[in-house]
Design a protein around this motif. Structure first.
Motif, PDB file in Angstrom:
ATOM      1  N   ARG A 153       0.833  -1.214   0.000  1.00 34.60           N
ATOM      2  CA  ARG A 153       0.000   0.000   0.000  1.00 34.60           C
ATOM      3  C   ARG A 153       0.867   1.264   0.000  1.00 34.60           C
ATOM      4  O   ARG A 153       0.425   2.306  -0.459  1.00 34.60           O
ATOM      5  CB  ARG A 153      -0.911   0.018   1.231  1.00 34.60           C
ATOM      6  CG  ARG A 153      -2.020  -1.014   1.139  1.00 34.60           C
ATOM      7  CD  ARG A 153      -3.139  -0.668   2.081  1.00 34.60           C
ATOM      8  NE  ARG A 153      -4.204  -1.650   1.980  1.00 34.60           N
ATOM      9  CZ  ARG A 153      -5.449  -1.408   2.334  1.00 34.60           C
ATOM     10  NH1 ARG A 153      -5.784  -0.251   2.841  1.00 34.60           N
ATOM     11  NH2 ARG A 153      -6.357  -2.338   2.208  1.00 34.60           N
ATOM     12  N   ASP A 154       2.088   1.142   0.525  1.00 34.55           N
ATOM     13  CA  ASP A 154       2.967   2.319   0.603  1.00 34.55           C
ATOM     14  C   ASP A 154       3.255   2.912  -0.773  1.00 34.55           C
ATOM     15  O   ASP A 154       3.504   4.100  -0.911  1.00 34.55           O
ATOM     16  CB  ASP A 154       4.313   1.949   1.259  1.00 34.55           C
ATOM     17  CG  ASP A 154       4.134   1.664   2.739  1.00 34.55           C
ATOM     18  OD1 ASP A 154       3.025   1.942   3.255  1.00 34.55           O
ATOM     19  OD2 ASP A 154       5.081   1.150   3.369  1.00 34.55           O
ATOM     20  N   ASP A 157      -0.010   5.626  -2.336  1.00 31.60           N
ATOM     21  CA  ASP A 157      -0.709   6.557  -1.459  1.00 31.60           C
ATOM     22  C   ASP A 157      -1.690   7.354  -2.315  1.00 31.60           C
ATOM     23  O   ASP A 157      -1.399   7.695  -3.467  1.00 31.60           O
ATOM     24  CB  ASP A 157       0.318   7.508  -0.805  1.00 31.60           C
ATOM     25  CG  ASP A 157      -0.339   8.383   0.240  1.00 31.60           C
ATOM     26  OD1 ASP A 157      -1.467   8.045   0.684  1.00 31.60           O
ATOM     27  OD2 ASP A 157       0.255   9.405   0.622  1.00 31.60           O
ATOM     28  N   THR A 158      -2.868   7.621  -1.754  1.00 30.41           N
ATOM     29  CA  THR A 158      -3.847   8.345  -2.573  1.00 30.41           C
ATOM     30  C   THR A 158      -4.635   9.346  -1.755  1.00 30.41           C
ATOM     31  O   THR A 158      -4.256   9.691  -0.641  1.00 30.41           O
ATOM     32  CB  THR A 158      -4.776   7.359  -3.318  1.00 30.41           C
ATOM     33  OG1 THR A 158      -5.617   8.100  -4.196  1.00 30.41           O
ATOM     34  CG2 THR A 158      -5.637   6.544  -2.362  1.00 30.41           C
ATOM     35  N   TYR A 160      -8.057  10.293   0.176  1.00 28.23           N
ATOM     36  CA  TYR A 160      -9.186   9.620   0.827  1.00 28.23           C
ATOM     37  C   TYR A 160     -10.325  10.600   1.075  1.00 28.23           C
ATOM     38  O   TYR A 160     -10.093  11.761   1.412  1.00 28.23           O
ATOM     39  CB  TYR A 160      -8.737   8.994   2.151  1.00 28.23           C
ATOM     40  CG  TYR A 160      -7.874   7.757   1.942  1.00 28.23           C
ATOM     41  CD1 TYR A 160      -8.430   6.477   1.985  1.00 28.23           C
ATOM     42  CD2 TYR A 160      -6.513   7.877   1.666  1.00 28.23           C
ATOM     43  CE1 TYR A 160      -7.651   5.349   1.770  1.00 28.23           C
ATOM     44  CE2 TYR A 160      -5.726   6.759   1.446  1.00 28.23           C
ATOM     45  CZ  TYR A 160      -6.300   5.492   1.492  1.00 28.23           C
ATOM     46  OH  TYR A 160      -5.527   4.379   1.266  1.00 28.23           O
ATOM     47  N   THR A 169      -6.222   4.238  -7.230  1.00 27.89           N
ATOM     48  CA  THR A 169      -4.801   4.383  -7.554  1.00 27.89           C
ATOM     49  C   THR A 169      -4.432   3.554  -8.771  1.00 27.89           C
ATOM     50  O   THR A 169      -3.356   3.717  -9.335  1.00 27.89           O
ATOM     51  CB  THR A 169      -3.935   3.875  -6.389  1.00 27.89           C
ATOM     52  OG1 THR A 169      -4.300   2.504  -6.148  1.00 27.89           O
ATOM     53  CG2 THR A 169      -4.165   4.680  -5.135  1.00 27.89           C
ATOM     54  N   ARG A 203      -2.558   9.305  -7.630  1.00 25.10           N
ATOM     55  CA  ARG A 203      -1.602   8.917  -6.580  1.00 25.10           C
ATOM     56  C   ARG A 203      -1.010  10.169  -5.962  1.00 25.10           C
ATOM     57  O   ARG A 203      -0.690  11.126  -6.685  1.00 25.10           O
ATOM     58  CB  ARG A 203      -0.488   8.030  -7.150  1.00 25.10           C
ATOM     59  CG  ARG A 203      -1.018   6.661  -7.531  1.00 25.10           C
ATOM     60  CD  ARG A 203       0.062   5.678  -7.886  1.00 25.10           C
ATOM     61  NE  ARG A 203      -0.550   4.531  -8.567  1.00 25.10           N
ATOM     62  CZ  ARG A 203       0.105   3.517  -9.077  1.00 25.10           C
ATOM     63  NH1 ARG A 203       1.429   3.484  -8.983  1.00 25.10           N
ATOM     64  NH2 ARG A 203      -0.521   2.535  -9.683  1.00 25.10           N
ATOM     65  N   ASN A 204      -0.874  10.102  -4.658  1.00 23.09           N
ATOM     66  CA  ASN A 204      -0.284  11.235  -3.947  1.00 23.09           C
ATOM     67  C   ASN A 204       1.230  11.072  -4.007  1.00 23.09           C
ATOM     68  O   ASN A 204       1.837  10.469  -3.135  1.00 23.09           O
ATOM     69  CB  ASN A 204      -0.796  11.223  -2.501  1.00 23.09           C
ATOM     70  CG  ASN A 204      -0.225  12.359  -1.695  1.00 23.09           C
ATOM     71  OD1 ASN A 204       0.283  13.336  -2.260  1.00 23.09           O
ATOM     72  ND2 ASN A 204      -0.261  12.232  -0.377  1.00 23.09           N
ATOM     73  N   GLU A 205       1.805  11.566  -5.105  1.00 18.56           N
ATOM     74  CA  GLU A 205       3.264  11.429  -5.239  1.00 18.56           C
ATOM     75  C   GLU A 205       3.860  12.619  -5.983  1.00 18.56           C
ATOM     76  O   GLU A 205       3.163  13.342  -6.687  1.00 18.56           O
ATOM     77  CB  GLU A 205       3.631  10.109  -5.917  1.00 18.56           C
ATOM     78  CG  GLU A 205       3.091   9.930  -7.320  1.00 18.56           C
ATOM     79  CD  GLU A 205       3.448   8.551  -7.877  1.00 18.56           C
ATOM     80  OE1 GLU A 205       3.475   7.569  -7.126  1.00 18.56           O
ATOM     81  OE2 GLU A 205       3.705   8.486  -9.090  1.00 18.56           O
TER      82      GLU A 205
END
Ligand code: FA5
Length: 350
Positions: A153-154, A157-158, A160, A169, A203-205
């Protein structure tokens, strides 16, 4: 004296014929009908005539005055119409049927690539499925053999929502629903599951030349009896060769995804640098395009399919990266930029 009016009329008509502007007409009016004009001058000459001659000549001069005045008015009207016509002609071309004064729209390169892939897969018997962008934790992770607190899951990250749902994701989030939708036809009628589902992922990246926080993937699955890795490789190669209209150099290397076993990373030779190495391929010459593998037995089970009886493959094509490769876009961020200068270059004539 009568000849004088005839001669003056001829002289006036000749001058009027060459008058080519409103100014020239006005000058003529002044020089013939003005206080010191030629027609007015004829009137002045009448004082030396007999009463009889005065009457006839006066009539002639009045007629001449009216004719000159009418001819000047008619020519002035003609000249005005000509000037309006000239003005209209000097205006930019105008097409009443043209849409508002906007440049012609164009399809986004990702839409073009997505449609192309859909056409190719449809021709190979796949259905095209649509799926939500907001999904549950079960759909995006748990049903895919990624329980809570799993380290996989790491990597995804998305964002929520307060109700626990999330922005998906990966298009794999639709797998469980697709298996449940088609499992009865598979089990009872022997119809293989062959589906693709393109969609937007989040994706939170951090972003760079080949990563965006919003991008497109296209998932594909095939489930039936005796499906093997050979089937997977065949479909992948057929699709990529069709998209690039040439034999594409690909490589398969082992890859880990909890929902496939075995899992692979399918890379294609970077079309931006020709495999030499550039920022788009992180200087490796290869671009990670399509992870894939044989569907994990736990994932089939979660979809209501017996893994002892059925096998299948799944792939997750990076549609945004495919568009970059196909159109030679060096920086993924250009595709989300909304810049018409960039995007309008990919218009096709559909
Ligand atoms: C997955 O998302 C898996 N769901 C793919 C999969 C499906 C594997 C089915 C096995 C079976 P991954 O995180 O590697 O895997 O992303 C898949 C592709 O999406 C990548 O190869 C890449 O082309 C694209 N991609 C991933 N992250 C980004 C990003 N931030 N920006 C642009 N493209 C991305």
């Amino acid at each position: 004296m009568a000849e004088k009016t005839v001669a003056l009329k001829e002289e006036f008509l000749a001058a009027l014929a060459v008058a080519d502007s409103m100014e020239a007409i006005e000058k003529l009016r002044v020089s013939y009908l003005g206080k010191n004009g030629l027609v007015t001058g004829l009137m002045k000459e009448m004082k030396d005539l007999s009463p009889e001659e005065k009457k006839t000549f006066g009539q002639k001069v009045n007629e001449l005055k009216t004719e000159v005045s009418d001819a000047l008015s008619a020519k002035a009207e003609e000249m005005k119409a000509l000037e309006i016509q000239k003005e209209i002609e000097s205006m930019p071309e105008f097409d009443v049927s043209a849409p508002a004064n906007l440049a012609r729209g164009s399809y986004h390169p990702i839409t073009l690539v997505q449609r192309e892939c859909e056409t190719i897969f449809k021709s190979m018997g796949f259905t095209v499925e649509d799926y939500s962008e907001v999904v549950t934790d079960y759909e995006c992770f748990e049903s895919l053999n990624i329980p809570k607190h799993h380290p996989a899951r790491d990597m995804q990250d998305t964002y929520y929502l307060e109700n626990g749902q999330l922005l998906k994701t990966q298009t794999s989030a639709a797998q469980n629903a697709i298996y449940k939708k088609y499992k009865d036809a598979l089990i009872h009628d022997g119809v293989p599951i062959k589906a693709i589902f393109p969609g937007r992922c989040f994706r939170n990246e951090a972003t760079d030349a080949c990563h965006e926080n919003t991008f497109f993937q296209m998932e594909g699955v095939m489930v039936d009896k005796d499906i093997s890795i050979s089937n997977l490789i065949f479909f992948m190669k057929s699709m990529l060769s069709e998209v690039f209209k040439r034999d594409v150099k690909v490589r398969l290397r082992p890859g880990f995804f909890p929902f496939v076993e075995p899992g692979f990373e399918l890379d294609i030779s970077c079309a931006i640098c020709g495999g030499e190495g550039c920022p788009s391929c992180k200087h490796s010459g290869w671009l990670e395009l399509c992870p894939c593998g044989m569907i994990h037995p736990e994932v089939l089970k979660a979809g209501g399919i017996d893994p002892e009886e059925y096998t299948g493959f799944a792939f997750g094509l990076g549609l945004t990266r495919l568009a970059m490769m196909k159109y030679g876009v060096g920086d993924i961020r250009d595709l989300n930029s909304g810049s018409l200068k960039v995007l309008s270059q990919f218009t096709d004539d559909e």
